[in-house]
Design a protein around this motif. Structure first.
Motif, PDB file in Angstrom:
ATOM      1  N   ARG A 144       0.848  -1.204   0.000  1.00  0.00           N
ATOM      2  CA  ARG A 144       0.000   0.000   0.000  1.00  0.00           C
ATOM      3  C   ARG A 144       0.880   1.249   0.000  1.00  0.00           C
ATOM      4  N   GLU A 145       1.913   1.263   0.845  1.00  0.00           N
ATOM      5  CA  GLU A 145       2.793   2.429   0.955  1.00  0.00           C
ATOM      6  C   GLU A 145       3.606   2.659  -0.320  1.00  0.00           C
ATOM      7  N   ASN A 146       3.804   1.605  -1.105  1.00  0.00           N
ATOM      8  CA  ASN A 146       4.610   1.709  -2.322  1.00  0.00           C
ATOM      9  C   ASN A 146       3.779   1.579  -3.601  1.00  0.00           C
ATOM     10  N   ASN A 147       2.458   1.735  -3.451  1.00  0.00           N
ATOM     11  CA  ASN A 147       1.538   1.708  -4.594  1.00  0.00           C
ATOM     12  C   ASN A 147       1.648   0.439  -5.440  1.00  0.00           C
ATOM     13  N   ILE A 148       1.877  -0.691  -4.780  1.00  0.00           N
ATOM     14  CA  ILE A 148       1.912  -1.983  -5.465  1.00  0.00           C
ATOM     15  C   ILE A 148       0.515  -2.569  -5.383  1.00  0.00           C
ATOM     16  N   THR A 149      -0.073  -2.812  -6.555  1.00  0.00           N
ATOM     17  CA  THR A 149      -1.454  -3.300  -6.585  1.00  0.00           C
ATOM     18  C   THR A 149      -1.618  -4.587  -7.377  1.00  0.00           C
ATOM     19  N   SER A 150      -0.543  -5.108  -7.950  1.00  0.00           N
ATOM     20  CA  SER A 150      -0.668  -6.334  -8.727  1.00  0.00           C
ATOM     21  C   SER A 150       0.531  -7.241  -8.504  1.00  0.00           C
ATOM     22  N   VAL A 151       0.309  -8.507  -8.833  1.00  0.00           N
ATOM     23  CA  VAL A 151       1.386  -9.488  -8.736  1.00  0.00           C
ATOM     24  C   VAL A 151       1.542 -10.157 -10.093  1.00  0.00           C
ATOM     25  N   PRO A 152       2.759 -10.491 -10.461  1.00  0.00           N
ATOM     26  CA  PRO A 152       3.964 -10.213  -9.695  1.00  0.00           C
ATOM     27  C   PRO A 152       4.422  -8.773  -9.889  1.00  0.00           C
ATOM     28  N   THR A 153       5.064  -8.259  -8.886  1.00  0.00           N
ATOM     29  CA  THR A 153       5.808  -7.000  -8.971  1.00  0.00           C
ATOM     30  C   THR A 153       7.208  -7.310  -8.472  1.00  0.00           C
ATOM     31  N   PHE A 154       8.188  -7.018  -9.289  1.00  0.00           N
ATOM     32  CA  PHE A 154       9.585  -7.261  -8.940  1.00  0.00           C
ATOM     33  C   PHE A 154      10.223  -5.929  -8.599  1.00  0.00           C
ATOM     34  N   ILE A 155      10.845  -5.852  -7.435  1.00  0.00           N
ATOM     35  CA  ILE A 155      11.560  -4.641  -7.037  1.00  0.00           C
ATOM     36  C   ILE A 155      13.043  -4.987  -7.049  1.00  0.00           C
ATOM     37  N   ILE A 156      13.790  -4.260  -7.831  1.00  0.00           N
ATOM     38  CA  ILE A 156      15.204  -4.572  -8.027  1.00  0.00           C
ATOM     39  C   ILE A 156      16.050  -3.552  -7.285  1.00  0.00           C
ATOM     40  N   ASN A 157      16.805  -4.052  -6.307  1.00  0.00           N
ATOM     41  CA  ASN A 157      17.690  -3.217  -5.482  1.00  0.00           C
ATOM     42  C   ASN A 157      16.983  -2.002  -4.900  1.00  0.00           C
ATOM     43  N   ASP A 158      15.728  -2.161  -4.523  1.00  0.00           N
ATOM     44  CA  ASP A 158      14.937  -1.077  -3.935  1.00  0.00           C
ATOM     45  C   ASP A 158      14.864   0.150  -4.831  1.00  0.00           C
ATOM     46  N   VAL A 160      14.044  -0.075  -8.825  1.00  0.00           N
ATOM     47  CA  VAL A 160      13.276  -0.200 -10.051  1.00  0.00           C
ATOM     48  C   VAL A 160      12.216  -1.279  -9.861  1.00  0.00           C
ATOM     49  N   ALA A 161      10.998  -1.006 -10.287  1.00  0.00           N
ATOM     50  CA  ALA A 161       9.925  -1.993 -10.200  1.00  0.00           C
ATOM     51  C   ALA A 161       9.551  -2.469 -11.599  1.00  0.00           C
ATOM     52  N   ILE A 162       9.363  -3.760 -11.716  1.00  0.00           N
ATOM     53  CA  ILE A 162       8.845  -4.367 -12.938  1.00  0.00           C
ATOM     54  C   ILE A 162       7.513  -4.990 -12.548  1.00  0.00           C
ATOM     55  N   VAL A 163       6.462  -4.591 -13.226  1.00  0.00           N
ATOM     56  CA  VAL A 163       5.116  -5.039 -12.878  1.00  0.00           C
ATOM     57  C   VAL A 163       4.610  -6.012 -13.931  1.00  0.00           C
ATOM     58  N   GLY A 164       4.063  -7.127 -13.473  1.00  0.00           N
ATOM     59  CA  GLY A 164       3.454  -8.100 -14.366  1.00  0.00           C
ATOM     60  C   GLY A 164       4.448  -9.101 -14.913  1.00  0.00           C
ATOM     61  N   ALA A 165       3.907 -10.030 -15.669  1.00  0.00           N
ATOM     62  CA  ALA A 165       4.738 -11.046 -16.312  1.00  0.00           C
ATOM     63  C   ALA A 165       5.515 -10.368 -17.437  1.00  0.00           C
ATOM     64  N   GLN A 166       6.822 -10.385 -17.323  1.00  0.00           N
ATOM     65  CA  GLN A 166       7.683  -9.713 -18.285  1.00  0.00           C
ATOM     66  C   GLN A 166       8.763 -10.662 -18.771  1.00  0.00           C
ATOM     67  N   GLY A 167       9.270 -10.384 -19.939  1.00  0.00           N
ATOM     68  CA  GLY A 167      10.339 -11.181 -20.514  1.00  0.00           C
ATOM     69  C   GLY A 167      11.707 -10.759 -19.998  1.00  0.00           C
ATOM     70  N   PRO A 168      12.730 -11.518 -20.343  1.00  0.00           N
ATOM     71  CA  PRO A 168      14.089 -11.245 -19.860  1.00  0.00           C
ATOM     72  C   PRO A 168      14.602  -9.852 -20.199  1.00  0.00           C
ATOM     73  N   ASP A 169      14.203  -9.308 -21.350  1.00  0.00           N
ATOM     74  CA  ASP A 169      14.719  -7.990 -21.738  1.00  0.00           C
ATOM     75  C   ASP A 169      14.316  -6.898 -20.746  1.00  0.00           C
ATOM     76  N   SER A 170      13.120  -6.991 -20.189  1.00  0.00           N
ATOM     77  CA  SER A 170      12.690  -6.005 -19.181  1.00  0.00           C
ATOM     78  C   SER A 170      13.589  -6.059 -17.958  1.00  0.00           C
ATOM     79  N   PHE A 171      13.955  -7.271 -17.558  1.00  0.00           N
ATOM     80  CA  PHE A 171      14.833  -7.425 -16.402  1.00  0.00           C
ATOM     81  C   PHE A 171      16.240  -6.941 -16.720  1.00  0.00           C
ATOM     82  N   LYS A 172      16.744  -7.282 -17.889  1.00  0.00           N
ATOM     83  CA  LYS A 172      18.099  -6.854 -18.270  1.00  0.00           C
ATOM     84  C   LYS A 172      18.191  -5.325 -18.289  1.00  0.00           C
ATOM     85  N   LYS A 173      17.156  -4.686 -18.803  1.00  0.00           N
ATOM     86  CA  LYS A 173      17.130  -3.214 -18.826  1.00  0.00           C
ATOM     87  C   LYS A 173      17.151  -2.673 -17.400  1.00  0.00           C
TER      88      LYS A 173
END
Length: 179
Positions: A144-158, A160-173
């Motif tokens: 709630r405090e971080n406006n996360i409303t869906s899963v999966p949500t990936f938070i990278i090193n506190d 960058v957030a990646i929301v939803g099912a994403q491919g490898p390129d989104s993670f590499k970026k």
């Protein structure tokens, strides 16, 4: 998206995945329900998911059940504490998205936990305590405090957030952004 994409990324990157349970549909009855009754467009939703997953060599089946995830999320938090999180997450993901099992029922919960090395006695102990219910509440507050409303949500090193099912390129970026 499952652990398949993460497993592929681990071939190039040093990745630690920490799952935090977040119950986004607490209104689902304790025994679960038909997915089409909860999401009338579920068929279309899973057709898109199957195509996406298939493009990365991952298997996803038509899911017919909308489970109540509260107990499994509590047990997922416990699995972290006892070093069984990765096995637990893979087993539960497969049960839901490949085998279309209703992870709401105690028989399924116990069966899946035992596959991950968590005994029925541990399951009973976890579910009779408030410790992991409180952990889920902490996770909900964080979301709630971080406006996360869906899963999966990936938070990278506190950072960058990646929301939803994403491919490898989104993670590499995202990995390159946090270097």
């Amino acid at each position: 998206m499952g652990n398949g994409i993460i497993d592929k990324l681990r071939q190039e990157y040093d990745i630690e995945v920490i799952h935090n349970g977040f119950e986004i549909h607490p209104d689902v009855p304790e025994e679960g329900m038909l997915l089409k009754d909860y999401f009338p467009n579920a068929g279309q939703m899973f057709s898109q998911l199957k195509m996406f997953a298939g493009s990365y060599g991952l298997e996803v089946s038509e899911v017919t059940t909308m489970p109540n995830t509260n107990k499994m999320l509590q047990l997922g938090e416990y699995a972290k504490d006892v070093g069984k999180s990765e096995a637990f997450e893979k087993i539960v993901f497969k049960a839901v998205f490949v085998e279309d099992r209703n992870i709401s029922t105690m028989d399924e919960i116990i069966s899946l936990c035992e596959k991950a090395g968590i005994t029925k006695e541990e399951v009973d102990s976890v579910l009779s305590s408030d410790k992991y219910k409180e952990k889920l509440e902490d996770n909900k507050r964080f979301c709630r405090e971080n406006n996360i409303t869906s899963v999966p949500t990936f938070i990278i090193n506190d950072q960058v957030a990646i929301v939803g099912a994403q491919g490898p390129d989104s993670f590499k970026k995202a990995f390159s952004q946090v270097k």
